[in-house]
Design a protein around this motif. Structure first.
Motif, PDB file in Angstrom:
ATOM      1  N   TRP A  38      42.167  -6.442 -69.255  1.00 41.48           N
ATOM      2  CA  TRP A  38      41.504  -6.698 -70.527  1.00 41.48           C
ATOM      3  C   TRP A  38      41.228  -8.190 -70.673  1.00 41.48           C
ATOM      4  O   TRP A  38      41.617  -9.008 -69.833  1.00 41.48           O
ATOM      5  N   SER A  39      40.537  -8.556 -71.742  1.00 41.75           N
ATOM      6  CA  SER A  39      40.339  -9.959 -72.093  1.00 41.75           C
ATOM      7  C   SER A  39      40.252 -10.068 -73.603  1.00 41.75           C
ATOM      8  O   SER A  39      40.019  -9.068 -74.304  1.00 41.75           O
ATOM      9  N   THR A  40      40.426 -11.256 -74.123  1.00 43.43           N
ATOM     10  CA  THR A  40      40.418 -11.439 -75.580  1.00 43.43           C
ATOM     11  C   THR A  40      39.032 -11.244 -76.175  1.00 43.43           C
ATOM     12  O   THR A  40      38.886 -11.072 -77.382  1.00 43.43           O
ATOM     13  N   GLY A  41      37.990 -11.267 -75.341  1.00 43.05           N
ATOM     14  CA  GLY A  41      36.640 -11.043 -75.838  1.00 43.05           C
ATOM     15  C   GLY A  41      36.222  -9.585 -75.826  1.00 43.05           C
ATOM     16  O   GLY A  41      35.089  -9.259 -76.178  1.00 43.05           O
ATOM     17  N   CYS A  42      37.130  -8.683 -75.445  1.00 47.47           N
ATOM     18  CA  CYS A  42      36.806  -7.263 -75.331  1.00 47.47           C
ATOM     19  C   CYS A  42      37.410  -6.493 -76.496  1.00 47.47           C
ATOM     20  O   CYS A  42      38.609  -6.158 -76.484  1.00 47.47           O
ATOM     21  N   VAL A  75      35.556  -5.086 -68.559  1.00 46.04           N
ATOM     22  CA  VAL A  75      36.825  -4.512 -69.004  1.00 46.04           C
ATOM     23  C   VAL A  75      36.544  -3.634 -70.220  1.00 46.04           C
ATOM     24  O   VAL A  75      35.541  -3.856 -70.904  1.00 46.04           O
ATOM     25  N   PRO A  76      37.410  -2.617 -70.480  1.00 42.47           N
ATOM     26  CA  PRO A  76      38.661  -2.304 -69.780  1.00 42.47           C
ATOM     27  C   PRO A  76      38.424  -1.778 -68.359  1.00 42.47           C
ATOM     28  O   PRO A  76      37.430  -1.110 -68.092  1.00 42.47           O
ATOM     29  N   HIS A  77      39.372  -2.122 -67.508  1.00 40.87           N
ATOM     30  CA  HIS A  77      39.331  -1.738 -66.099  1.00 40.87           C
ATOM     31  C   HIS A  77      40.739  -1.256 -65.766  1.00 40.87           C
ATOM     32  O   HIS A  77      41.692  -2.037 -65.837  1.00 40.87           O
ATOM     33  N   HIS A  78      40.879   0.014 -65.442  1.00 35.58           N
ATOM     34  CA  HIS A  78      42.206   0.595 -65.229  1.00 35.58           C
ATOM     35  C   HIS A  78      42.459   0.867 -63.759  1.00 35.58           C
ATOM     36  O   HIS A  78      41.621   1.456 -63.074  1.00 35.58           O
ATOM     37  N   VAL A  79      43.633   0.447 -63.318  1.00 36.48           N
ATOM     38  CA  VAL A  79      44.098   0.755 -61.965  1.00 36.48           C
ATOM     39  C   VAL A  79      45.329   1.638 -62.086  1.00 36.48           C
ATOM     40  O   VAL A  79      46.313   1.268 -62.738  1.00 36.48           O
TER      41      VAL A  79
END
Length: 448
Positions: free
Chosen positions: A63-67, A139-143
């Protein structure tokens, strides 16, 4: 001599870690996870590494704070964690921003919980190793890491469901759509969806509609090419209502356009509530659209987009969209006494968070407060709209502090009681809510 030996000894201790970092390569589904430490970890009692979670399902939530979508999904991920104690570990990973940057930015968000952050889940920040192991652009990008320590899936956020976790615990995870947003993103940004067939041809204008692009995330591109005298807008992997909203939203609008569906094709227009069905639903129901025109005004460009989409989807699904002014029941926010609103205090930080029964705003701009009220009250299925009639609706310069009663989320309160509690807290600040009939613009999607 003693100093030299000590330095050599220290370097000897560091070399394995340095060598491991330099040998890292992007991992794919089926690869064994190396035992990487979770550096800069927060909300976890001890230092941890990948090997500490063998035997469990691990979801790395990038994630990131801009998402806003990432942050909005944190409560869902917390609920998922609670559903599988001892069997699942969700770890929030932000390799793009340092812990200091994350802290500074998240303290200004309404979900912030003092002393915790945006979530009670373990959080890793500022460790670029994870970006090298699992490169991604959006993002979101899930592994997903299986109990055997192998990468089981790389997905979008919607795949994080109890059913999929349960299946992976049984080693029966069904095939999930793999998220590969690096493979086509660069092509889109540089070339767009359509390329001219000959280098000597000069593009004057065109429009195109394509089906879902499985190896690309959604997005929007707006490019002006003064050399060729063209303007290009590209919309990638949008559901049909979102395509229409982009085309019909006035360029100078301060509020987002609302939409209503009056069609028997809701199953085609709206994604399924069961997120396990979303991957399959996207293939026939999500589209990409691109238009290139000579350098025209925003109004002209939007008119072309509207004509295109109504023509395309009129032929495909027999639907059309247009803006109508509908008379609807509305909750109208009004200001009765400006003197009761707490003034700005620049000595205090910008903080907003929600408890079980209240929304706390400290030194927040008023449009943020208004937005939360709209999310709480508006329901166009009813239909019921929220309108901010105060002179602060679009004022991003003045900050104030408020505590607003919402009613406990666990309580199924009738609308009248929720509204009564909300009005009482707003009246403390010289504000109130009135129910009125108003004629407002809405985008209506209907059968032709």
């Amino acid at each position: 001599m003693k100093w030299t030996l000590t330095l050599v000894a220290v370097l000897g201790l560091l070399c394995p870690a340095l060598a491991q970092d330099t040998q890292l390569r992007p991992l794919a589904v089926g690869d064994q996870m190396p035992d990487i430490p979770f550096r800069n970890i927060r909300n976890y009692p001890t230092a941890a590494s990948v090997a500490d979670f063998r035997g469990k399902v691990v979801i790395l939530d990038f994630w990131s704070t801009g998402c806003s979508a990432c942050i909005g999904a944190f409560p869902k991920m917390e609920a998922l964690q609670q559903k599988f104690p001892g069997q699942l570990q969700v770890i929030l990973v932000n390799p793009h921003e340092s812990a200091e940057v994350v802290e500074a930015r998240t303290r200004r968000m309404y979900q912030y919980k003092p002393g915790v952050g945006l979530s009670v889940l373990p959080q890793v920040t500022g460790d670029t190793i994870w970006k090298r192991l699992f490169p991604h652009r959006t993002v979101p990008h899930h592994v997903w890491i299986g109990p055997d320590g192998k990468v089981a899936a790389i997905t979008h956020g919607h795949n994080a469901t109890p059913e999929n976790v349960q299946q992976l615990l049984k080693n029966q995870l069904p095939p999930l759509a793999e998220k590969k947003d690096l493979s086509l993103t660069g092509y889109h940004i540089i070339q767009g969806l359509i390329r001219t067939t000959h280098s000597d041809l000069k593009t004057v204008g065109y429009s195109a509609l394509t089906h879902y692009l499985p190896n690309s995330s959604g997005g929007r591109s707006n490019k002006v090419d003064t050399a060729s005298g063209t303007r290009q807008i590209s919309l990638y992997n949008y559901a049909v209502p979102r395509l229409f909203l982009d085309a019909f939203q006035p360029a100078d609008a301060k509020d987002k356009l609302r939409f209503i569906i009056e069609s028997d094709k809701k199953a085609q227009l709206l994604p399924p509530e069961d997120k396990n069905l979303l991957d399959k639903w996207r293939i026939p129901h999500v589209f990409s659209y691109e238009i290139v025109t000579p350098l025209v005004t925003d109004d002209e460009l939007h008119r072309y987009m509207q004509e295109d989409l109504n023509r395309y989807f009129g032929q495909l699904w027999g639907i059309e969209a247009r803006i109508e002014h509908r008379k609807m029941s509305c909750y109208v926010l009004v200001q009765k006494d400006k003197s009761k609103l707490p003034p700005s205090d620049t000595s205090k930080p910008y903080v907003a968070f929600r408890t079980d029964s209240t929304q706390v705003f400290q030194q927040c701009v008023f449009p943020d407060i208004s937005k939360r009220l709209r999310l709480l009250l508006e329901n166009l299925e009813t239909p019921l709209a929220f309108i901010d009639d105060t002179d602060m609706a679009h004022n991003y310069m003045v900050r104030t502090s408020m505590i607003i009663a919402l009613g406990k989320r666990s309580d199924q309160l009738p609308e009248a009681r929720r509204l009564q509690a909300l009005r009482k807290s707003l009246q403390t600040y010289g504000l109130d809510i009135k129910k009125q009939k108003r004629r407002i613009p809405v985008l209506v999607i209907r059968d032709k």
